[in-house]
Scaffold this motif. Structure first.
Motif, PDB file in Angstrom:
ATOM      1  N   ARG A 127       0.663  -1.078  -0.235  1.00  0.00           N
ATOM      2  CA  ARG A 127      -0.063   0.025   0.046  1.00  0.00           C
ATOM      3  C   ARG A 127       0.765   1.235  -0.014  1.00  0.00           C
ATOM      4  O   ARG A 127       0.435   2.334  -0.394  1.00  0.00           O
ATOM      5  CB  ARG A 127      -0.816   0.030   1.254  1.00  0.00           C
ATOM      6  CG  ARG A 127      -1.770  -1.245   1.041  1.00  0.00           C
ATOM      7  CD  ARG A 127      -2.939  -1.037   2.021  1.00  0.00           C
ATOM      8  NE  ARG A 127      -4.201  -1.713   1.798  1.00  0.00           N
ATOM      9  CZ  ARG A 127      -4.963  -1.911   1.003  1.00  0.00           C
ATOM     10  NH1 ARG A 127      -5.179  -0.896   0.100  1.00  0.00           N
ATOM     11  NH2 ARG A 127      -5.892  -3.069   0.627  1.00  0.00           N
ATOM     12  N   LYS A 128       1.986   1.017   0.286  1.00  0.00           N
ATOM     13  CA  LYS A 128       3.171   2.239   0.188  1.00  0.00           C
ATOM     14  C   LYS A 128       3.433   2.602  -1.248  1.00  0.00           C
ATOM     15  O   LYS A 128       4.231   3.284  -1.311  1.00  0.00           O
ATOM     16  CB  LYS A 128       4.089   2.015   1.152  1.00  0.00           C
ATOM     17  CG  LYS A 128       3.926   2.040   2.602  1.00  0.00           C
ATOM     18  CD  LYS A 128       5.109   1.576   3.545  1.00  0.00           C
ATOM     19  CE  LYS A 128       4.806   1.591   4.844  1.00  0.00           C
ATOM     20  NZ  LYS A 128       5.927   1.446   5.783  1.00  0.00           N
ATOM     21  N   TRP A 129       3.381   1.389  -2.123  1.00  0.00           N
ATOM     22  CA  TRP A 129       3.619   1.246  -3.389  1.00  0.00           C
ATOM     23  C   TRP A 129       2.788   2.280  -4.154  1.00  0.00           C
ATOM     24  O   TRP A 129       2.647   1.723  -5.336  1.00  0.00           O
ATOM     25  CB  TRP A 129       3.776  -0.173  -3.958  1.00  0.00           C
ATOM     26  CG  TRP A 129       4.442  -0.455  -4.944  1.00  0.00           C
ATOM     27  CD1 TRP A 129       5.318   0.386  -5.637  1.00  0.00           C
ATOM     28  CD2 TRP A 129       4.654  -1.814  -5.662  1.00  0.00           C
ATOM     29  NE1 TRP A 129       5.615  -0.339  -6.912  1.00  0.00           N
ATOM     30  CE2 TRP A 129       5.368  -1.660  -7.011  1.00  0.00           C
ATOM     31  CE3 TRP A 129       3.963  -2.847  -5.407  1.00  0.00           C
ATOM     32  CZ2 TRP A 129       5.747  -2.700  -7.547  1.00  0.00           C
ATOM     33  CZ3 TRP A 129       4.247  -4.137  -6.281  1.00  0.00           C
ATOM     34  CH2 TRP A 129       5.107  -3.864  -7.203  1.00  0.00           C
ATOM     35  N   TRP A 130       2.237   3.520  -3.903  1.00  0.00           N
ATOM     36  CA  TRP A 130       1.437   4.357  -4.471  1.00  0.00           C
ATOM     37  C   TRP A 130       0.344   3.837  -5.099  1.00  0.00           C
ATOM     38  O   TRP A 130      -0.188   4.584  -6.116  1.00  0.00           O
ATOM     39  CB  TRP A 130       2.464   5.091  -5.597  1.00  0.00           C
ATOM     40  CG  TRP A 130       2.054   6.301  -5.842  1.00  0.00           C
ATOM     41  CD1 TRP A 130       1.082   7.285  -5.162  1.00  0.00           C
ATOM     42  CD2 TRP A 130       2.299   7.272  -6.960  1.00  0.00           C
ATOM     43  NE1 TRP A 130       0.880   8.461  -5.819  1.00  0.00           N
ATOM     44  CE2 TRP A 130       1.897   8.459  -7.081  1.00  0.00           C
ATOM     45  CE3 TRP A 130       3.578   7.017  -8.014  1.00  0.00           C
ATOM     46  CZ2 TRP A 130       1.966   9.384  -7.756  1.00  0.00           C
ATOM     47  CZ3 TRP A 130       3.493   8.220  -9.001  1.00  0.00           C
ATOM     48  CH2 TRP A 130       3.054   9.345  -8.702  1.00  0.00           C
ATOM     49  N   GLY A 131      -0.193   2.591  -4.524  1.00  0.00           N
ATOM     50  CA  GLY A 131      -1.479   2.434  -5.303  1.00  0.00           C
ATOM     51  C   GLY A 131      -1.266   1.169  -6.175  1.00  0.00           C
ATOM     52  O   GLY A 131      -2.321   0.684  -6.767  1.00  0.00           O
ATOM     53  N   PHE A 141      -4.466  -1.160  -7.741  1.00  0.00           N
ATOM     54  CA  PHE A 141      -4.873  -0.897  -9.322  1.00  0.00           C
ATOM     55  C   PHE A 141      -4.852  -2.220 -10.177  1.00  0.00           C
ATOM     56  O   PHE A 141      -5.506  -2.788 -10.852  1.00  0.00           O
ATOM     57  CB  PHE A 141      -4.078   0.145  -9.852  1.00  0.00           C
ATOM     58  CG  PHE A 141      -4.946   0.552 -11.191  1.00  0.00           C
ATOM     59  CD1 PHE A 141      -5.930   1.496 -11.079  1.00  0.00           C
ATOM     60  CD2 PHE A 141      -4.207   0.154 -12.273  1.00  0.00           C
ATOM     61  CE1 PHE A 141      -6.393   2.180 -12.331  1.00  0.00           C
ATOM     62  CE2 PHE A 141      -4.933   0.457 -13.470  1.00  0.00           C
ATOM     63  CZ  PHE A 141      -5.672   1.367 -13.494  1.00  0.00           C
ATOM     64  N   VAL A 142      -3.490  -2.597 -10.156  1.00  0.00           N
ATOM     65  CA  VAL A 142      -3.134  -3.900 -11.109  1.00  0.00           C
ATOM     66  C   VAL A 142      -4.184  -5.151 -10.574  1.00  0.00           C
ATOM     67  O   VAL A 142      -4.478  -5.933 -11.486  1.00  0.00           O
ATOM     68  CB  VAL A 142      -1.577  -4.367 -10.937  1.00  0.00           C
ATOM     69  CG1 VAL A 142      -1.541  -5.493 -11.563  1.00  0.00           C
ATOM     70  CG2 VAL A 142      -0.993  -3.254 -11.515  1.00  0.00           C
ATOM     71  N   GLU A 143      -4.299  -5.409  -9.284  1.00  0.00           N
ATOM     72  CA  GLU A 143      -5.122  -6.699  -8.877  1.00  0.00           C
ATOM     73  C   GLU A 143      -6.558  -6.357  -9.234  1.00  0.00           C
ATOM     74  O   GLU A 143      -7.265  -7.118  -9.772  1.00  0.00           O
ATOM     75  CB  GLU A 143      -4.889  -6.903  -7.288  1.00  0.00           C
ATOM     76  CG  GLU A 143      -3.520  -7.265  -7.176  1.00  0.00           C
ATOM     77  CD  GLU A 143      -3.302  -7.648  -5.746  1.00  0.00           C
ATOM     78  OE1 GLU A 143      -3.999  -6.905  -5.036  1.00  0.00           O
ATOM     79  OE2 GLU A 143      -2.827  -8.508  -5.212  1.00  0.00           O
ATOM     80  N   ALA A 159       2.598   2.982 -19.862  1.00  0.00           N
ATOM     81  CA  ALA A 159       1.581   3.992 -19.778  1.00  0.00           C
ATOM     82  C   ALA A 159       0.531   3.419 -18.821  1.00  0.00           C
ATOM     83  O   ALA A 159      -0.145   4.050 -17.837  1.00  0.00           O
ATOM     84  CB  ALA A 159       0.783   4.250 -20.972  1.00  0.00           C
ATOM     85  N   PHE A 160       0.363   1.941 -18.871  1.00  0.00           N
ATOM     86  CA  PHE A 160      -0.674   1.343 -17.812  1.00  0.00           C
ATOM     87  C   PHE A 160      -0.089   1.359 -16.245  1.00  0.00           C
ATOM     88  O   PHE A 160      -0.759   1.555 -15.359  1.00  0.00           O
ATOM     89  CB  PHE A 160      -0.710  -0.240 -18.233  1.00  0.00           C
ATOM     90  CG  PHE A 160      -1.509  -1.055 -17.175  1.00  0.00           C
ATOM     91  CD1 PHE A 160      -2.698  -0.959 -17.106  1.00  0.00           C
ATOM     92  CD2 PHE A 160      -0.957  -1.950 -16.469  1.00  0.00           C
ATOM     93  CE1 PHE A 160      -3.617  -1.665 -16.315  1.00  0.00           C
ATOM     94  CE2 PHE A 160      -1.563  -2.599 -15.480  1.00  0.00           C
ATOM     95  CZ  PHE A 160      -2.703  -2.527 -15.369  1.00  0.00           C
ATOM     96  N   MET A 161       1.203   1.162 -16.166  1.00  0.00           N
ATOM     97  CA  MET A 161       1.752   1.231 -14.933  1.00  0.00           C
ATOM     98  C   MET A 161       1.868   2.575 -14.118  1.00  0.00           C
ATOM     99  O   MET A 161       1.701   3.006 -12.966  1.00  0.00           O
ATOM    100  CB  MET A 161       3.276   0.726 -14.708  1.00  0.00           C
ATOM    101  CG  MET A 161       3.347  -1.047 -15.279  1.00  0.00           C
ATOM    102  SD  MET A 161       2.336  -1.950 -14.214  1.00  0.00           S
ATOM    103  CE  MET A 161       3.175  -1.941 -12.854  1.00  0.00           C
ATOM    104  N   LEU A 162       2.177   3.646 -15.180  1.00  0.00           N
ATOM    105  CA  LEU A 162       2.028   5.019 -14.608  1.00  0.00           C
ATOM    106  C   LEU A 162       0.566   5.486 -14.300  1.00  0.00           C
ATOM    107  O   LEU A 162       0.212   6.019 -13.475  1.00  0.00           O
ATOM    108  CB  LEU A 162       2.503   5.806 -15.861  1.00  0.00           C
ATOM    109  CG  LEU A 162       3.933   5.950 -16.175  1.00  0.00           C
ATOM    110  CD1 LEU A 162       4.123   6.558 -17.272  1.00  0.00           C
ATOM    111  CD2 LEU A 162       4.866   6.682 -14.950  1.00  0.00           C
ATOM    112  N   VAL A 163      -0.337   4.998 -15.235  1.00  0.00           N
ATOM    113  CA  VAL A 163      -1.917   5.185 -14.719  1.00  0.00           C
ATOM    114  C   VAL A 163      -2.014   4.580 -13.233  1.00  0.00           C
ATOM    115  O   VAL A 163      -2.769   4.999 -12.624  1.00  0.00           O
ATOM    116  CB  VAL A 163      -2.683   4.801 -15.891  1.00  0.00           C
ATOM    117  CG1 VAL A 163      -4.337   4.735 -15.415  1.00  0.00           C
ATOM    118  CG2 VAL A 163      -2.672   5.698 -17.167  1.00  0.00           C
ATOM    119  N   ALA A 164      -1.663   3.433 -13.446  1.00  0.00           N
ATOM    120  CA  ALA A 164      -1.832   2.358 -12.229  1.00  0.00           C
ATOM    121  C   ALA A 164      -1.376   3.143 -10.985  1.00  0.00           C
ATOM    122  O   ALA A 164      -2.039   3.060 -10.081  1.00  0.00           O
ATOM    123  CB  ALA A 164      -1.188   1.065 -12.089  1.00  0.00           C
ATOM    124  N   ALA A 165      -0.370   3.824 -11.042  1.00  0.00           N
ATOM    125  CA  ALA A 165       0.115   4.540  -9.927  1.00  0.00           C
ATOM    126  C   ALA A 165      -0.606   5.697  -9.320  1.00  0.00           C
ATOM    127  O   ALA A 165      -0.568   6.014  -8.174  1.00  0.00           O
ATOM    128  CB  ALA A 165       1.666   5.263 -10.101  1.00  0.00           C
TER     129      ALA A 165
END
Length: 206
Positions: A8-12, A16-18, A197-203
């Protein structure tokens, strides 16, 4: 429980990925395909006209494997380890890029320089997405750069896809003529664009 809390410290990103598995697994499949293409390019013998740039292809394969680890095991991946790995990759790619720039300035061709530059930027963008920014206020402030980076990678994917069937100036810029066959060069590049792009949006999307 501890591992779950740490994500949860991983900026969400992990949450989001799960949550969005319908997007996550197609992206995973795309990265598997890209990894296989790049690995095949590294292992097979090809004519000199399509010679392999080992450094840039190795960088591409490493980034694909890192992305797969984060996407397949989002809750199990330790955020501190991922940040350390991405930091090391960014530094390594930057050193290789500096070496290529020095060779280019000395009169050698720009072979691999642009590809390494792309991978350096992609690794730095992933490090930014994975870094976490502490407080909720800091996360909100970091959202705009992440969105801007995601848009840039998305636009790059569209521009590269637009080169299919004809050698546009953009294709020559990203993948100079003679380095790789068209498909083996474009598919991994577009996959990396979409995945980053997907991982940036997930962040910022939790």
């Amino acid at each position: 429980m501890v591992a779950r809390v740490s994500t949860r410290k991983w900026w969400g990103v992990a949450d989001f990925v799960e949550q969005y598995a319908f997007v996550r697994w197609p992206v995973v499949a795309a990265f598997v395909l890209a990894s296989l293409i790049v690995a095949a390019r590294l292992t097979r013998r090809v004519p000199s006209a399509h010679r392999i740039d080992i450094a840039s292809d190795s960088a591409h394969l490493l980034m694909c494997l890192v992305m797969l680890a984060m996407l397949v095991f989002p809750a199990a991946a330790d955020p501190h380890a991922m940040r350390g790995l991405l930091t090391a990759l960014t530094v390594a790619f930057a050193i290789l890029l500096a070496e290529r720039i020095a060779q280019w300035r000395a009169g050698a061709g720009p072979d691999g320089m642009r590809a390494l530059g792309y991978h350096t930027v992609a690794a730095a963008a992933m490090l930014y997405a994975m870094a976490g920014h502490g407080t909720e206020h800091a996360m909100a402030g970091a959202g705009s750069p992440a969105v801007a980076l995601a848009v840039l990678f998305g636009l790059d994917a569209l521009l590269v896809l637009g080169t299919v069937g004809h050698r546009s100036r953009w294709h020559h810029f990203v993948h100079p003529a003679g380095t790789h066959p068209l498909t083996s060069a474009l598919v991994p590049h577009v996959v990396m664009d979409i995945g980053t792009a997907f991982m940036l949006v997930a962040a910022i999307g939790r």
